[in-house]
Design a protein around this motif. Structure first.
Motif, PDB file in Angstrom:
ATOM      1  N   GLU A   7       0.827  -1.207   0.000  1.00  0.00           N
ATOM      2  CA  GLU A   7       0.000   0.000   0.000  1.00  0.00           C
ATOM      3  C   GLU A   7       0.861   1.256   0.000  1.00  0.00           C
ATOM      4  OE1 GLU A   7      -3.168   0.339   2.817  1.00  0.00           O
ATOM      5  OE2 GLU A   7      -3.972  -1.631   2.302  1.00  0.00           O
ATOM      6  N   ARG A   8       1.912   1.261   0.801  1.00  0.00           N
ATOM      7  CA  ARG A   8       2.800   2.433   0.884  1.00  0.00           C
ATOM      8  C   ARG A   8       3.423   2.715  -0.480  1.00  0.00           C
ATOM      9  NH1 ARG A   8       7.855   2.353   1.233  1.00  0.00           N
ATOM     10  NH2 ARG A   8       8.009   0.278   2.118  1.00  0.00           N
ATOM     11  N   ILE A   9       3.961   1.676  -1.110  1.00  0.00           N
ATOM     12  CA  ILE A   9       4.584   1.846  -2.419  1.00  0.00           C
ATOM     13  C   ILE A   9       3.556   2.310  -3.449  1.00  0.00           C
ATOM     14  CG2 ILE A   9       5.678   0.617  -4.341  1.00  0.00           C
ATOM     15  CD1 ILE A   9       7.002  -1.180  -2.185  1.00  0.00           C
ATOM     16  N   ARG A  30      -7.654  13.718  -9.422  1.00  0.00           N
ATOM     17  CA  ARG A  30      -7.706  13.955  -7.974  1.00  0.00           C
ATOM     18  C   ARG A  30      -9.086  13.654  -7.401  1.00  0.00           C
ATOM     19  NH1 ARG A  30      -4.089  18.036  -8.967  1.00  0.00           N
ATOM     20  NH2 ARG A  30      -5.693  19.563  -9.349  1.00  0.00           N
ATOM     21  N   GLU A  31     -10.123  13.873  -8.199  1.00  0.00           N
ATOM     22  CA  GLU A  31     -11.495  13.644  -7.741  1.00  0.00           C
ATOM     23  C   GLU A  31     -11.893  12.174  -7.783  1.00  0.00           C
ATOM     24  OE1 GLU A  31     -13.992  16.124 -10.137  1.00  0.00           O
ATOM     25  OE2 GLU A  31     -12.887  17.932  -9.590  1.00  0.00           O
ATOM     26  N   LEU A  32     -11.128  11.356  -8.486  1.00  0.00           N
ATOM     27  CA  LEU A  32     -11.472   9.948  -8.664  1.00  0.00           C
ATOM     28  C   LEU A  32     -10.786   9.105  -7.593  1.00  0.00           C
ATOM     29  CD1 LEU A  32     -12.848   7.809 -10.481  1.00  0.00           C
ATOM     30  CD2 LEU A  32     -10.714   7.746 -11.800  1.00  0.00           C
ATOM     31  N   PRO A  33     -11.538   8.510  -6.677  1.00  0.00           N
ATOM     32  CA  PRO A  33     -10.917   7.690  -5.633  1.00  0.00           C
ATOM     33  C   PRO A  33     -10.244   6.447  -6.210  1.00  0.00           C
ATOM     34  CG  PRO A  33     -13.244   8.106  -5.147  1.00  0.00           C
ATOM     35  CD  PRO A  33     -12.986   8.579  -6.533  1.00  0.00           C
ATOM     36  N   VAL A  34      -9.162   6.057  -5.558  1.00  0.00           N
ATOM     37  CA  VAL A  34      -8.480   4.807  -5.877  1.00  0.00           C
ATOM     38  C   VAL A  34      -8.557   3.937  -4.625  1.00  0.00           C
ATOM     39  CG1 VAL A  34      -6.325   3.691  -6.533  1.00  0.00           C
ATOM     40  CG2 VAL A  34      -6.920   5.926  -7.505  1.00  0.00           C
ATOM     41  N   VAL A  35      -9.171   2.763  -4.777  1.00  0.00           N
ATOM     42  CA  VAL A  35      -9.327   1.826  -3.675  1.00  0.00           C
ATOM     43  C   VAL A  35      -8.294   0.714  -3.867  1.00  0.00           C
ATOM     44  CG1 VAL A  35     -10.902   0.205  -2.546  1.00  0.00           C
ATOM     45  CG2 VAL A  35     -11.785   2.354  -3.513  1.00  0.00           C
ATOM     46  N   LEU A  36      -7.504   0.487  -2.832  1.00  0.00           N
ATOM     47  CA  LEU A  36      -6.487  -0.561  -2.879  1.00  0.00           C
ATOM     48  C   LEU A  36      -7.038  -1.804  -2.188  1.00  0.00           C
ATOM     49  CD1 LEU A  36      -3.379   1.619  -1.927  1.00  0.00           C
ATOM     50  CD2 LEU A  36      -4.274   1.091  -4.211  1.00  0.00           C
ATOM     51  N   MET A  37      -7.145  -2.885  -2.965  1.00  0.00           N
ATOM     52  CA  MET A  37      -7.664  -4.152  -2.453  1.00  0.00           C
ATOM     53  C   MET A  37      -6.609  -5.225  -2.686  1.00  0.00           C
ATOM     54  SD  MET A  37     -11.522  -3.955  -4.072  1.00  0.00           S
ATOM     55  CE  MET A  37     -12.034  -5.505  -3.334  1.00  0.00           C
ATOM     56  N   LEU A  57      -9.447  -2.255 -12.022  1.00  0.00           N
ATOM     57  CA  LEU A  57     -10.796  -2.154 -12.577  1.00  0.00           C
ATOM     58  C   LEU A  57     -11.325  -0.750 -12.337  1.00  0.00           C
ATOM     59  CD1 LEU A  57     -13.271  -3.742 -13.770  1.00  0.00           C
ATOM     60  CD2 LEU A  57     -13.964  -4.122 -11.391  1.00  0.00           C
ATOM     61  N   PHE A  58     -11.953  -0.167 -13.370  1.00  0.00           N
ATOM     62  CA  PHE A  58     -12.686   1.077 -13.196  1.00  0.00           C
ATOM     63  C   PHE A  58     -14.152   0.712 -13.067  1.00  0.00           C
ATOM     64  CE2 PHE A  58     -15.483   4.198 -15.173  1.00  0.00           C
ATOM     65  CZ  PHE A  58     -15.330   5.219 -14.257  1.00  0.00           C
ATOM     66  N   LEU A  81      -3.668  -5.152  -5.256  1.00  0.00           N
ATOM     67  CA  LEU A  81      -2.249  -5.133  -4.911  1.00  0.00           C
ATOM     68  C   LEU A  81      -1.585  -6.499  -4.928  1.00  0.00           C
ATOM     69  CD1 LEU A  81      -2.191  -2.478  -2.065  1.00  0.00           C
ATOM     70  CD2 LEU A  81      -1.773  -2.168  -4.510  1.00  0.00           C
ATOM     71  N   ASP A  82      -2.215  -7.506  -4.378  1.00  0.00           N
ATOM     72  CA  ASP A  82      -1.598  -8.836  -4.373  1.00  0.00           C
ATOM     73  C   ASP A  82      -1.432  -9.365  -5.796  1.00  0.00           C
ATOM     74  OD1 ASP A  82      -1.373  -8.785  -1.624  1.00  0.00           O
ATOM     75  OD2 ASP A  82      -3.096 -10.077  -1.269  1.00  0.00           O
ATOM     76  N   ASN A  83      -2.417  -9.086  -6.655  1.00  0.00           N
ATOM     77  CA  ASN A  83      -2.300  -9.513  -8.048  1.00  0.00           C
ATOM     78  C   ASN A  83      -1.183  -8.747  -8.760  1.00  0.00           C
ATOM     79  OD1 ASN A  83      -4.374 -11.301  -7.649  1.00  0.00           O
ATOM     80  ND2 ASN A  83      -5.895 -10.128  -8.784  1.00  0.00           N
ATOM     81  N   LEU A  84      -1.081  -7.465  -8.482  1.00  0.00           N
ATOM     82  CA  LEU A  84       0.006  -6.676  -9.068  1.00  0.00           C
ATOM     83  C   LEU A  84       1.364  -7.189  -8.592  1.00  0.00           C
ATOM     84  CD1 LEU A  84      -1.709  -3.222  -8.705  1.00  0.00           C
ATOM     85  CD2 LEU A  84      -0.867  -4.144 -10.870  1.00  0.00           C
ATOM     86  N   TRP A  85       1.461  -7.512  -7.303  1.00  0.00           N
ATOM     87  CA  TRP A  85       2.711  -8.030  -6.742  1.00  0.00           C
ATOM     88  C   TRP A  85       3.053  -9.394  -7.348  1.00  0.00           C
ATOM     89  CZ3 TRP A  85       6.830  -6.163  -4.737  1.00  0.00           C
ATOM     90  CH2 TRP A  85       7.703  -6.954  -3.984  1.00  0.00           C
TER      91      TRP A  85
END
Length: 124
Positions: A7-9, A30-37, A57-58, A81-85
């Motif tokens: 998450e930090r990275i 900036r107005e579009l939230p990014v949710v880290l799952m 996913l959007f 994040l886990d999939n990206l990792w």
């Protein structure tokens, strides 16, 4: 790497990416939230038919739809994040690059770009 480290990275990378956007796009981003799952939920996979290895996913209406669209969810980007990792095979530099590419790809969908448009811009 643990979830807090990922998450930090990812947050550092997202902030850096947003600073690089042209002024018109930066405001929308900036107005579009990014949710880290970690990964798509079981319901997302089972009920929505999402690939369990999906990187991002959007969801929600596009900017052009102005909050009005067939999707009842508000617009946001989901990064898995886990999939990206896993995709990065434990390489932090590859992880950062995939966060960048995935974020730009999903931001492109929010801005109304289709898959072909994204491919033409090199953000497949």
């Amino acid at each position: 790497m643990n979830r807090a480290g990922l998450e930090r990275i990812a947050r550092q990378e997202l902030e850096a990416l947003r600073r690089k956007l042209p002024p018109g796009m930066a405001g929308s981003a900036r107005e579009l939230p990014v949710v880290l799952m970690s990964r798509p939920s079981r319901d997302m996979v089972r009920e929505d038919g999402l690939d369990p290895d999906l990187l991002g996913l959007f969801v929600g209406p596009t900017l052009a739809e102005g909050g009005e669209g067939p999707d009842p969810l508000p617009p946001e980007i989901l990064l898995f994040l886990d999939n990206l990792w896993d995709y990065a095979e434990g390489d932090v530099d590859v992880f950062r690059e995939e966060v960048r590419v995935t974020y730009y790809h999903e931001l492109g969908h929010y801005l109304g770009l289709e898959e072909g448009d994204l491919e033409a811009r090199g953000i497949e």
